[in-house]
Motif scaffolding. Structure first.
Motif, PDB file in Angstrom:
ATOM      1  N   LEU A   1      -2.773   2.168  -3.945  1.00  7.57           N
ATOM      2  CA  LEU A   1      -3.669   1.018  -3.821  1.00  7.57           C
ATOM      3  C   LEU A   1      -2.944  -0.269  -4.203  1.00  7.57           C
ATOM      4  CD1 LEU A   1      -7.045   2.357  -5.297  1.00  7.57           C
ATOM      5  CD2 LEU A   1      -6.410   2.103  -2.890  1.00  7.57           C
ATOM      6  N   GLU A   2      -2.113  -0.192  -5.222  1.00  6.33           N
ATOM      7  CA  GLU A   2      -1.318  -1.361  -5.609  1.00  6.33           C
ATOM      8  C   GLU A   2      -0.409  -1.791  -4.455  1.00  6.33           C
ATOM      9  OE1 GLU A   2       0.845  -0.683  -9.228  1.00  6.33           O
ATOM     10  OE2 GLU A   2      -1.000  -0.305 -10.354  1.00  6.33           O
ATOM     11  N   GLY A   3       0.233  -0.810  -3.831  1.00  6.69           N
ATOM     12  CA  GLY A   3       1.098  -1.116  -2.689  1.00  6.69           C
ATOM     13  C   GLY A   3       0.302  -1.728  -1.535  1.00  6.69           C
ATOM     14  N   LEU A   4      -0.895  -1.191  -1.299  1.00 11.60           N
ATOM     15  CA  LEU A   4      -1.740  -1.745  -0.244  1.00 11.60           C
ATOM     16  C   LEU A   4      -2.141  -3.186  -0.561  1.00 11.60           C
ATOM     17  CD1 LEU A   4      -4.029   1.311   0.608  1.00 11.60           C
ATOM     18  CD2 LEU A   4      -2.214   0.334   2.039  1.00 11.60           C
ATOM     19  N   LEU A   5      -2.463  -3.447  -1.813  1.00  3.05           N
ATOM     20  CA  LEU A   5      -2.829  -4.817  -2.193  1.00  3.05           C
ATOM     21  C   LEU A   5      -1.671  -5.779  -1.989  1.00  3.05           C
ATOM     22  CD1 LEU A   5      -5.090  -4.670  -5.379  1.00  3.05           C
ATOM     23  CD2 LEU A   5      -5.565  -5.841  -3.232  1.00  3.05           C
ATOM     24  N   HIS A   6      -0.467  -5.339  -2.327  1.00  2.32           N
ATOM     25  CA  HIS A   6       0.707  -6.193  -2.112  1.00  2.32           C
ATOM     26  C   HIS A   6       0.914  -6.452  -0.619  1.00  2.32           C
ATOM     27  CE1 HIS A   6       1.881  -6.575  -6.232  1.00  2.32           C
ATOM     28  NE2 HIS A   6       1.918  -5.258  -6.401  1.00  2.32           N
ATOM     29  N   ALA A   7       0.681  -5.442   0.200  1.00  2.76           N
ATOM     30  CA  ALA A   7       0.804  -5.626   1.650  1.00  2.76           C
ATOM     31  C   ALA A   7      -0.290  -6.559   2.162  1.00  2.76           C
ATOM     32  CB  ALA A   7       0.737  -4.272   2.363  1.00  2.76           C
ATOM     33  N   VAL A   8      -1.482  -6.423   1.633  1.00  4.99           N
ATOM     34  CA  VAL A   8      -2.588  -7.303   2.023  1.00  4.99           C
ATOM     35  C   VAL A   8      -2.250  -8.749   1.670  1.00  4.99           C
ATOM     36  CG1 VAL A   8      -5.001  -7.895   1.521  1.00  4.99           C
ATOM     37  CG2 VAL A   8      -4.359  -5.511   1.942  1.00  4.99           C
ATOM     38  N   ALA A   9      -1.618  -8.948   0.516  1.00  7.63           N
ATOM     39  CA  ALA A   9      -1.228 -10.296   0.100  1.00  7.63           C
ATOM     40  C   ALA A   9      -0.280 -10.933   1.113  1.00  7.63           C
ATOM     41  CB  ALA A   9      -0.571 -10.252  -1.275  1.00  7.63           C
ATOM     42  N   SER A  10       0.446 -10.097   1.848  1.00  5.77           N
ATOM     43  CA  SER A  10       1.364 -10.588   2.883  1.00  5.77           C
ATOM     44  C   SER A  10       0.683 -10.724   4.238  1.00  5.77           C
ATOM     45  CB  SER A  10       2.556  -9.633   3.015  1.00  5.77           C
ATOM     46  OG  SER A  10       3.225  -9.532   1.791  1.00  5.77           O
ATOM     47  N   GLY A  11      -0.626 -10.441   4.286  1.00 10.87           N
ATOM     48  CA  GLY A  11      -1.373 -10.588   5.537  1.00 10.87           C
ATOM     49  C   GLY A  11      -1.385  -9.342   6.409  1.00 10.87           C
ATOM     50  N   ASP A  12      -1.072  -8.185   5.865  1.00  7.56           N
ATOM     51  CA  ASP A  12      -1.027  -6.932   6.627  1.00  7.56           C
ATOM     52  C   ASP A  12      -2.445  -6.403   6.846  1.00  7.56           C
ATOM     53  OD1 ASP A  12      -0.816  -4.243   7.453  1.00  7.56           O
ATOM     54  OD2 ASP A  12       1.045  -3.939   6.328  1.00  7.56           O
ATOM     55  N   ARG A  13      -2.948  -6.548   8.073  1.00 10.18           N
ATOM     56  CA  ARG A  13      -4.316  -6.135   8.397  1.00 10.18           C
ATOM     57  C   ARG A  13      -4.486  -4.614   8.369  1.00 10.18           C
ATOM     58  NH1 ARG A  13      -7.644 -10.102  10.423  1.00 10.18           N
ATOM     59  NH2 ARG A  13      -6.623 -12.089  10.812  1.00 10.18           N
ATOM     60  N   ALA A  14      -3.474  -3.880   8.766  1.00 10.10           N
ATOM     61  CA  ALA A  14      -3.557  -2.415   8.740  1.00 10.10           C
ATOM     62  C   ALA A  14      -3.672  -1.929   7.293  1.00 10.10           C
ATOM     63  CB  ALA A  14      -2.347  -1.792   9.426  1.00 10.10           C
ATOM     64  N   ALA A  15      -2.928  -2.555   6.400  1.00 11.22           N
ATOM     65  CA  ALA A  15      -3.007  -2.202   4.978  1.00 11.22           C
ATOM     66  C   ALA A  15      -4.397  -2.537   4.431  1.00 11.22           C
ATOM     67  CB  ALA A  15      -1.935  -2.945   4.174  1.00 11.22           C
ATOM     68  N   PHE A  16      -4.949  -3.643   4.889  1.00  6.98           N
ATOM     69  CA  PHE A  16      -6.286  -4.033   4.449  1.00  6.98           C
ATOM     70  C   PHE A  16      -7.315  -2.990   4.891  1.00  6.98           C
ATOM     71  CE2 PHE A  16     -10.269  -6.500   4.997  1.00  6.98           C
ATOM     72  CZ  PHE A  16     -10.455  -6.878   3.673  1.00  6.98           C
ATOM     73  N   ARG A  17      -7.176  -2.503   6.111  1.00  4.65           N
ATOM     74  CA  ARG A  17      -8.102  -1.479   6.616  1.00  4.65           C
ATOM     75  C   ARG A  17      -7.985  -0.203   5.779  1.00  4.65           C
ATOM     76  NH1 ARG A  17     -12.877  -0.852   8.638  1.00  4.65           N
ATOM     77  NH2 ARG A  17     -13.098   1.250   9.389  1.00  4.65           N
ATOM     78  N   ARG A  18      -6.752   0.209   5.443  1.00  6.85           N
ATOM     79  CA  ARG A  18      -6.560   1.402   4.617  1.00  6.85           C
ATOM     80  C   ARG A  18      -7.129   1.186   3.205  1.00  6.85           C
ATOM     81  NH1 ARG A  18      -1.518   1.104   7.008  1.00  6.85           N
ATOM     82  NH2 ARG A  18      -0.466   0.702   5.039  1.00  6.85           N
ATOM     83  N   LEU A  19      -6.924  -0.011   2.683  1.00  8.86           N
ATOM     84  CA  LEU A  19      -7.460  -0.346   1.370  1.00  8.86           C
ATOM     85  C   LEU A  19      -8.992  -0.273   1.402  1.00  8.86           C
ATOM     86  CD1 LEU A  19      -6.696  -1.463  -1.511  1.00  8.86           C
ATOM     87  CD2 LEU A  19      -7.198  -3.717  -0.567  1.00  8.86           C
ATOM     88  N   TYR A  20      -9.581  -0.819   2.431  1.00  6.17           N
ATOM     89  CA  TYR A  20     -11.036  -0.777   2.596  1.00  6.17           C
ATOM     90  C   TYR A  20     -11.526   0.667   2.668  1.00  6.17           C
ATOM     91  CZ  TYR A  20     -15.657  -1.255   4.641  1.00  6.17           C
ATOM     92  OH  TYR A  20     -17.004  -1.148   4.883  1.00  6.17           O
ATOM     93  N   ASP A  21     -10.900   1.462   3.508  1.00  6.96           N
ATOM     94  CA  ASP A  21     -11.309   2.866   3.669  1.00  6.96           C
ATOM     95  C   ASP A  21     -11.210   3.639   2.357  1.00  6.96           C
ATOM     96  OD1 ASP A  21     -11.835   2.454   6.362  1.00  6.96           O
ATOM     97  OD2 ASP A  21      -9.905   3.285   7.029  1.00  6.96           O
ATOM     98  N   ALA A  22     -10.199   3.328   1.549  1.00 10.87           N
ATOM     99  CA  ALA A  22      -9.964   4.059   0.309  1.00 10.87           C
ATOM    100  C   ALA A  22     -10.890   3.626  -0.829  1.00 10.87           C
ATOM    101  CB  ALA A  22      -8.511   3.886  -0.134  1.00 10.87           C
ATOM    102  N   THR A  23     -11.447   2.416  -0.743  1.00  9.22           N
ATOM    103  CA  THR A  23     -12.176   1.882  -1.898  1.00  9.22           C
ATOM    104  C   THR A  23     -13.618   1.464  -1.620  1.00  9.22           C
ATOM    105  OG1 THR A  23     -11.359  -0.363  -1.455  1.00  9.22           O
ATOM    106  CG2 THR A  23     -10.055   1.018  -2.973  1.00  9.22           C
ATOM    107  N   GLN A  24     -14.018   1.412  -0.374  1.00  8.20           N
ATOM    108  CA  GLN A  24     -15.344   0.847  -0.078  1.00  8.20           C
ATOM    109  C   GLN A  24     -16.482   1.636  -0.706  1.00  8.20           C
ATOM    110  OE1 GLN A  24     -18.051   1.684   2.145  1.00  8.20           O
ATOM    111  NE2 GLN A  24     -17.199   3.698   2.578  1.00  8.20           N
ATOM    112  N   ALA A  25     -16.408   2.937  -0.795  1.00  5.76           N
ATOM    113  CA  ALA A  25     -17.490   3.720  -1.398  1.00  5.76           C
ATOM    114  C   ALA A  25     -17.638   3.369  -2.875  1.00  5.76           C
ATOM    115  CB  ALA A  25     -17.247   5.212  -1.218  1.00  5.76           C
ATOM    116  N   LYS A  26     -16.531   3.262  -3.580  1.00  7.46           N
ATOM    117  CA  LYS A  26     -16.554   2.922  -5.008  1.00  7.46           C
ATOM    118  C   LYS A  26     -17.134   1.525  -5.207  1.00  7.46           C
ATOM    119  CE  LYS A  26     -15.262   2.801  -9.412  1.00  7.46           C
ATOM    120  NZ  LYS A  26     -16.018   3.468 -10.429  1.00  7.46           N
TER     121      LYS A  26
END
Length: 190
Positions: free
Chosen positions: A15-40
């Protein structure tokens, strides 16, 4: 990664890696981050707002904030999930405060709002802080405690408090100010 299970250490660093990728504007990483955390995050918001439609809307806003603030994430301060849950909880509380309180709002219900913490030490610290706050709140006169809880946890306006407690608005303002001063003194804040 399943969003319905707890986040283990490997998933946490992911998740930390995904957040760092999101900070760089990576939309695919944002989608994975969303999928992994949206229920919580949805669960955090729903427990506070207690309304599915409002929670749905809030979660959308929260992920926009996460996208915008991903560069602010500091793994030295909190885990990725704790950082996102804090954003979610704060937004849900803001929405709750901005909503008009119902006539039957119960201060005990406000005191029982769940705090989110996934790190054991962080949970312990929050637990100790909450105990101190509740102890200080218990030291306030009942009416003042009710006013503070309704104003700062439910977003009641001074006018609404004036009607509810049958006090003039300036008196409500004074009682809130004095109550907060008592809390600050009790908590040891200047």
């Amino acid at each position: 990664m399943s969003s319905s299970r707890g986040v283990n250490e490997k998933e946490g660093s992911s998740l930390e890696g995904l957040l760092h990728a999101v900070a760089s504007g990576d939309r695919a990483a944002f989608r994975r981050l969303y999928d992994a955390t949206q229920a919580k995050l949805y669960g955090v918001v729903l427990r506070i707002l207690r309304d599915r439609a409002a929670a749905d809307d809030a979660v959308q806003e929260i992920y926009v904030r996460i996208w915008d603030k991903a560069a602010d994430f500091d793994p030295g301060k909190a885990s990725a999930l704790t950082w996102m849950a804090t954003i979610a909880r704060n937004r849900a509380i803001d929405l709750l405060r901005s909503a008009r309180p119902t006539a039957g709002t119960d201060a005990q219900e406000i005191e029982d709002l769940p705090a989110e913490a996934s790190e054991p030490l962080e949970a312990r610290q929050r637990s100790e802080e909450l105990r101190r706050l509740l102890s200080c709140l218990a030291g306030l006169e009942e009416e003042r405690r009710q006013m503070i809880l309704l104003a700062y946890y439910r977003g009641a306006t001074r006018e609404a408090l004036s009607r509810r407690f049958e006090r003039p608005v300036p008196t409500v303002k004074t009682l809130l100010h004095r109550g907060l001063a008592q809390l600050r003194e009790c908590l040891g804040h200047d």
